[in-house]
Design a protein around this motif. Structure first.
Motif, PDB file in Angstrom:
ATOM      1  N   ALA A  13       0.827  -1.205   0.000  1.00 58.08           N
ATOM      2  CA  ALA A  13       0.000   0.000   0.000  1.00 58.08           C
ATOM      3  C   ALA A  13       0.860   1.253   0.000  1.00 58.08           C
ATOM      4  CB  ALA A  13      -0.925  -0.004   1.212  1.00 58.08           C
ATOM      5  N   ALA A  14       1.911   1.263   0.836  1.00 61.46           N
ATOM      6  CA  ALA A  14       2.789   2.424   0.934  1.00 61.46           C
ATOM      7  C   ALA A  14       3.513   2.681  -0.385  1.00 61.46           C
ATOM      8  CB  ALA A  14       3.793   2.209   2.061  1.00 61.46           C
ATOM      9  N   LEU A  15       4.025   1.627  -0.986  1.00 58.56           N
ATOM     10  CA  LEU A  15       4.754   1.770  -2.249  1.00 58.56           C
ATOM     11  C   LEU A  15       3.830   2.185  -3.383  1.00 58.56           C
ATOM     12  CD1 LEU A  15       6.985  -1.410  -1.831  1.00 58.56           C
ATOM     13  CD2 LEU A  15       7.826   0.957  -1.881  1.00 58.56           C
ATOM     14  N   SER A  53      11.184  11.651  -9.270  1.00 53.96           N
ATOM     15  CA  SER A  53      11.738  10.626 -10.155  1.00 53.96           C
ATOM     16  C   SER A  53      12.382   9.501  -9.348  1.00 53.96           C
ATOM     17  CB  SER A  53      12.766  11.260 -11.099  1.00 53.96           C
ATOM     18  OG  SER A  53      13.331  10.297 -11.954  1.00 53.96           O
ATOM     19  N   TYR A  54      13.087   9.861  -8.285  1.00 52.16           N
ATOM     20  CA  TYR A  54      13.718   8.862  -7.429  1.00 52.16           C
ATOM     21  C   TYR A  54      12.679   7.919  -6.836  1.00 52.16           C
ATOM     22  CZ  TYR A  54      15.696   6.830  -3.188  1.00 52.16           C
ATOM     23  OH  TYR A  54      16.068   5.940  -2.193  1.00 52.16           O
ATOM     24  N   VAL A  55      11.595   8.474  -6.306  1.00 54.25           N
ATOM     25  CA  VAL A  55      10.552   7.648  -5.687  1.00 54.25           C
ATOM     26  C   VAL A  55       9.952   6.688  -6.716  1.00 54.25           C
ATOM     27  CG1 VAL A  55       8.276   7.671  -4.603  1.00 54.25           C
ATOM     28  CG2 VAL A  55      10.006   9.338  -3.896  1.00 54.25           C
ATOM     29  N   VAL A  56       9.597   7.212  -7.876  1.00 52.75           N
ATOM     30  CA  VAL A  56       8.981   6.386  -8.915  1.00 52.75           C
ATOM     31  C   VAL A  56       9.915   5.251  -9.342  1.00 52.75           C
ATOM     32  CG1 VAL A  56       8.222   6.375 -11.331  1.00 52.75           C
ATOM     33  CG2 VAL A  56       7.439   8.186  -9.782  1.00 52.75           C
ATOM     34  N   ASN A  57      11.167   5.554  -9.569  1.00 54.00           N
ATOM     35  CA  ASN A  57      12.120   4.539 -10.029  1.00 54.00           C
ATOM     36  C   ASN A  57      12.409   3.492  -8.952  1.00 54.00           C
ATOM     37  OD1 ASN A  57      12.429   5.648 -12.597  1.00 54.00           O
ATOM     38  ND2 ASN A  57      14.039   7.043 -11.924  1.00 54.00           N
ATOM     39  N   GLU A  58      12.502   3.912  -7.696  1.00 50.84           N
ATOM     40  CA  GLU A  58      12.751   2.950  -6.623  1.00 50.84           C
ATOM     41  C   GLU A  58      11.578   2.001  -6.428  1.00 50.84           C
ATOM     42  OE1 GLU A  58      15.559   2.341  -4.586  1.00 50.84           O
ATOM     43  OE2 GLU A  58      16.419   3.493  -6.233  1.00 50.84           O
ATOM     44  N   VAL A  59      10.370   2.527  -6.521  1.00 51.63           N
ATOM     45  CA  VAL A  59       9.189   1.646  -6.405  1.00 51.63           C
ATOM     46  C   VAL A  59       9.176   0.654  -7.558  1.00 51.63           C
ATOM     47  CG1 VAL A  59       6.671   1.539  -6.417  1.00 51.63           C
ATOM     48  CG2 VAL A  59       7.827   3.348  -5.134  1.00 51.63           C
ATOM     49  N   LYS A  60       9.525   1.110  -8.747  1.00 52.65           N
ATOM     50  CA  LYS A  60       9.607   0.204  -9.900  1.00 52.65           C
ATOM     51  C   LYS A  60      10.563  -0.945  -9.623  1.00 52.65           C
ATOM     52  CE  LYS A  60       8.564   3.315 -13.780  1.00 52.65           C
ATOM     53  NZ  LYS A  60       9.133   3.979 -14.977  1.00 52.65           N
ATOM     54  N   LEU A  61      11.731  -0.619  -9.074  1.00 54.26           N
ATOM     55  CA  LEU A  61      12.741  -1.648  -8.804  1.00 54.26           C
ATOM     56  C   LEU A  61      12.249  -2.664  -7.777  1.00 54.26           C
ATOM     57  CD1 LEU A  61      15.999   0.532  -8.653  1.00 54.26           C
ATOM     58  CD2 LEU A  61      15.346  -1.089 -10.448  1.00 54.26           C
ATOM     59  N   ILE A  62      11.620  -2.165  -6.709  1.00 53.38           N
ATOM     60  CA  ILE A  62      11.140  -3.075  -5.663  1.00 53.38           C
ATOM     61  C   ILE A  62      10.021  -3.956  -6.192  1.00 53.38           C
ATOM     62  CG2 ILE A  62      10.011  -3.203  -3.408  1.00 53.38           C
ATOM     63  CD1 ILE A  62      11.461  -0.599  -2.660  1.00 53.38           C
ATOM     64  N   ASP A 121      14.321   1.621   4.591  1.00 50.78           N
ATOM     65  CA  ASP A 121      15.418   2.493   4.155  1.00 50.78           C
ATOM     66  C   ASP A 121      14.947   3.449   3.063  1.00 50.78           C
ATOM     67  OD1 ASP A 121      17.134   1.296   5.921  1.00 50.78           O
ATOM     68  OD2 ASP A 121      18.095   0.007   4.427  1.00 50.78           O
ATOM     69  N   PHE A 122      14.144   2.922   2.153  1.00 51.72           N
ATOM     70  CA  PHE A 122      13.622   3.746   1.058  1.00 51.72           C
ATOM     71  C   PHE A 122      12.770   4.898   1.591  1.00 51.72           C
ATOM     72  CE2 PHE A 122       9.715   4.206  -1.644  1.00 51.72           C
ATOM     73  CZ  PHE A 122      10.263   5.087  -2.556  1.00 51.72           C
ATOM     74  N   PHE A 123      11.835   4.597   2.488  1.00 53.58           N
ATOM     75  CA  PHE A 123      10.954   5.650   3.001  1.00 53.58           C
ATOM     76  C   PHE A 123      11.686   6.592   3.960  1.00 53.58           C
ATOM     77  CE2 PHE A 123       7.503   3.029   1.309  1.00 53.58           C
ATOM     78  CZ  PHE A 123       6.713   4.018   0.742  1.00 53.58           C
ATOM     79  N   SER A 124      12.689   6.088   4.658  1.00 52.96           N
ATOM     80  CA  SER A 124      13.502   6.970   5.509  1.00 52.96           C
ATOM     81  C   SER A 124      14.243   7.986   4.651  1.00 52.96           C
ATOM     82  CB  SER A 124      14.507   6.152   6.324  1.00 52.96           C
ATOM     83  OG  SER A 124      13.854   5.305   7.241  1.00 52.96           O
TER      84      SER A 124
END
Length: 334
Positions: A13-15, A53-62, A121-124
């Protein structure tokens, strides 16, 4: 023993929410970057784009790592970079401050329900990035003399305990003075409505769908009404009204954003309003204030519900991840 836990529902949900919000914000800030004429805002706008952009790309990776389907979110199809200016550069600055504050709060609040190290770590990191962006936006607003401050009150002479239930005050008649906490919530909710009113006013003149234009016009009127309610409370209490910095809206009818994006942004604003009013109800001891907030939150909830229906009718409402429908599986196997 090596443990490789799968994403739990709260993490999904968070991602998912982070992807939706930041893919939308990236489109909006792209438009702001495209029309910006204030050199002081250039670096701030670029940082906002980098964060989203960082948030979008990191969620994609996870999600890719977990074989989890990506949200549709918002893409270049939802923005028209050929469109001219709709909002002022000052509104760009106010929006980035507002967006950064919302991103900081959301990321920090989500940490409580996250277990996996990589997700925490991502959300921090996300919280820290948006906190820095918020502080930079505040500094620039202060530099320009455009930071909307809360009302000032006289210093407290000494601490003391309450001695009478009259402090709670009735719904009618004379009320005791507002507390600093109550003033803080009134100021915050007034600012939220001001941002929302400016946004939906611009949306109302650029949306392609007549139904969306009508919905945005209704939102403009509702936000203005709520601001009036809060300002009247301050006037009756003899509190100096905070300065307002209404942002200029151009006469352009060329939409920089898709109707889908405008509806989603408006829905996000209503969610923030509901959360803000809910927090204010819990923190306001004067019964008249609780009455105002209860009435106003009901209006916002109805407006939000009508907006969701409109989005569903137009197939703009993306379904959030949900649990497996066992009944459907059982019926298919029969």
């Amino acid at each position: 023993m090596e443990h490789n836990p799968k994403l739990v529902s709260s993490e999904v949900a968070a991602l998912w929410s982070a992807y939706m919000q930041n893919s939308m914000a990236f489109c909006i800030v792209q438009h702001f970057a495209n029309v910006n004429e204030d050199p002081d805002c250039t670096d701030l706008i670029q940082t906002a784009l980098t964060n989203c952009s960082y948030v979008v790309n990191e969620v994609k990776l996870i999600f890719k790592k977990e074989n989890h389907g990506l949200p549709i979110g918002f893409t270049q199809e939802d923005i028209n970079l050929k469109a001219g200016r709709l909002y002022s550069d000052l509104f760009t600055l106010r929006y980035i401050k507002y967006m950064a504050a919302a991103g900081t709060v959301a990321a920090a609040a989500l940490l409580e329900v996250l277990a996996r190290n990589d997700v925490r770590d991502f959300f921090s990191k996300t919280s820290q990035m948006f906190m820095n962006l918020y502080n930079n936006a505040c500094d620039l607003l202060l530099k320009k003399g455009a930071f909307v401050r809360s009302p000032t009150i006289a210093p407290m002479e000494k601490a003391e305990y309450l001695q009478s239930e009259s402090f709670l005050s009735g719904l009618i008649g004379k009320h005791r003075p507002l507390t600093a906490i109550e003033l803080a919530h009134i100021s915050k909710n007034t600012e939220t409505n001001s941002i929302g009113r400016t946004f939906v006013s611009g949306f109302s003149q650029t949306a392609k769908s007549p139904e969306v234009r009508k919905y945005m016009e209704r939102g403009t009127q509702m936000a203005a009404k709520h601001e009036t309610v809060f300002r009247q409370v301050l006037i009756e209490d003899g509190v100096p009204l905070p300065s307002t910095w209404d942002s200029t809206i151009s006469q352009s009818i060329d939409a920089p954003f898709s109707d889908k994006l405008m509806m989603f942004q408006t829905n996000s604003l209503t969610e923030i309003s509901v959360a803000g009013y809910g927090a204010a109800i819990g923190a306001s001891l004067r019964k008249d204030l609780s009455g105002h907030y209860t009435r106003l939150v009901a209006e916002v909830l109805q407006y939000a519900s009508d907006g969701v229906k409109l989005m569903i009718e137009n197939r703009w409402m993306e379904q959030p991840p949900q649990n497996v429908d066992r009944e459907v599986l059982r019926n298919r196997s029969v």
